[in-house]
Design an enzyme around this catalytic site. Structure first.
Site, PDB file in Angstrom:
ATOM      1  CB  THR A 236      -0.802  -0.062   1.315  1.00  0.00           C
ATOM      2  OG1 THR A 236      -1.590  -1.223   1.258  1.00  0.00           O
ATOM      3  CG2 THR A 236      -1.611   1.148   1.570  1.00  0.00           C
TER       4      THR A 236
ATOM      5  CB  VAL B 113     -13.220  -4.271   3.173  1.00  0.00           C
ATOM      6  CG1 VAL B 113     -12.828  -2.842   3.533  1.00  0.00           C
ATOM      7  CG2 VAL B 113     -14.354  -4.264   2.162  1.00  0.00           C
ATOM      8  N   GLY B 114      -9.801  -4.221   3.194  1.00  0.00           N
ATOM      9  CA  GLY B 114      -8.645  -4.050   4.078  1.00  0.00           C
ATOM     10  C   GLY B 114      -8.798  -2.815   4.963  1.00  0.00           C
ATOM     11  CG  ASP B 115      -5.213  -1.424   6.651  1.00  0.00           C
ATOM     12  OD1 ASP B 115      -5.024  -2.345   5.838  1.00  0.00           O
ATOM     13  OD2 ASP B 115      -4.424  -0.473   6.790  1.00  0.00           O
TER      14      ASP B 115
ATOM     15  CB  THR C 227       1.521   0.165   4.829  1.00  0.00           C
ATOM     16  OG1 THR C 227       1.871  -1.032   4.119  1.00  0.00           O
ATOM     17  CG2 THR C 227       2.746   0.670   5.560  1.00  0.00           C
ATOM     18  N   GLY C 228       0.354  -2.572   5.866  1.00  0.00           N
ATOM     19  CA  GLY C 228       0.600  -3.860   6.508  1.00  0.00           C
ATOM     20  C   GLY C 228      -0.624  -4.740   6.461  1.00  0.00           C
TER      21      GLY C 228
ATOM     22  N   GLY D 204      -3.960  -5.848   7.003  1.00  0.00           N
ATOM     23  CA  GLY D 204      -5.154  -5.056   7.287  1.00  0.00           C
ATOM     24  C   GLY D 204      -6.005  -5.537   8.444  1.00  0.00           C
TER      25      GLY D 204
END
Ligand code: ASP
Length: 298
Positions: free
Chosen positions: A167, A196-198, A217-218, A220
């Site tokens: 990201t 859905v990610g963070d 980032t990372g 999620g």
């Protein structure tokens, strides 16, 4: 560290960085674009959106063109913007648009909503004049193919394998000392369609408040569970940004969350850190460019 005036910090994802030079170059382009705008008296929001757009158009980053693909081979992307005053706009699982960050900004400026997803988000993009654009790259297809061949669980591939270059995000402080953040992600290779990610979840991957702003980032799922972005910014109410981020990441490390973040506190204190082996990031303050690659040599 404290910057007296303008500044921008960007990350190009936490995890393992394969091509450090390409990441550094891509970050430098984004930072220079954002900083140039700040120097021309643009608002922090304009600077972070412009910087993220540069990275979305660079296929080496996992966002926009070059996004990681879902298990069924689609590029479903997440992106969000937020200002220190609490204005927010996000899209998740959006497809076939070149710059999700521009659509996220439109959600903020043109609707009463905060977050739009899937087909609805893509339809909204078309209504706002964003043309259909295929962001799939051969490299992203190969990443998915490799994952399939390795025969990992289709529902949760090995973290180390999927955490490559991630990201992107940008946080800026403008001449009025206003902060804004923008984050954009192609998610994790081989995830389930619709995951859905963070990134576009307010308070998780993207957050700004009166005391500061961060982009994460990372991985999620733990970032969302911990509300990592809000945790870091809340700590800035009483602590400098660098200490706030260190403490938020210590908690993340304790919870074995693979992640990283960059940001500014409201006084212009720059902050960054990661629990992953690496994170690509850079910043421009006082007309000087700093890149993570230089950090490693020190
Ligand atoms: N945070 C992103 C996600 O979980 C991935 C990344 O940062 O690389 O979707």
């Amino acid at each position: 560290m404290r910057s007296s005036a303008l500044g921008i910090i960007c990350h190009g994802g936490s995890g393992v960085i394969k091509d450090r030079q390409a990441a550094a170059q891509g970050l430098a382009q984004a930072l220079e674009q954002g900083y140039r705008l700040l120097r021309q008296s643009a608002r922090a929001l304009d600077a972070v959106v412009a910087a993220v757009k540069v990275m979305e158009d660079n296929p080496i980053f996992n966002c926009g063109t070059g996004s990681n693909l879902t298990l069924d081979g689609k590029a479903e992307m997440d992106a969000a913007v937020m200002t220190q005053k609490g204005r927010f706009g996000g899209v998740c699982c959006i497809t076939d648009v070149r710059n999700p960050i521009l659509v996220a900004r439109k959600v903020m400026t043109e609707t009463d909503h905060l977050l739009m997803c899937g087909e609805g988000a893509t339809d909204f993009a078309r209504k706002m004049g964003f043309e259909k654009h295929d962001v799939t790259t051969e490299r992203a297809q190969k990443r998915l193919e490799r994952l399939r061949q390795e025969g990992n669980s289709p529902y949760f591939p090995g973290l180390e394998k999927m955490m490559k270059l991630g990201t992107v995000g940008a946080v800026a402080i403008d001449k009025h000392s206003q902060l804004a953040v923008a984050t954009s992600s192609g998610g994790i290779t081989g995830r389930l369609p619709g995951r859905v990610g963070d990134t576009a979840v307010i308070g998780a991957g993207t957050y700004a408040g009166p005391s500061g702003a961060v982009s994460c980032t990372g991985h999620g799922e733990p970032i969302m569970r911990m509300m990592l972005g809000k945790d870091a910014v809340d700590r800035m109410k009483t602590l400098p940004g660098s200490i706030a981020v260190t403490l938020a990441l210590s908690e993340a490390r304790r919870q074995k969350a693979l992640c990283g973040m960059v940001g500014f506190d409201a006084r212009g204190g720059i902050c960054f850190g990661h629990t992953t082996p690496d994170m690509s990031y850079g910043y421009m303050v006082g007309d000087r460019l700093f890149l993570f690659t230089e950090d490693k040599k020190k």
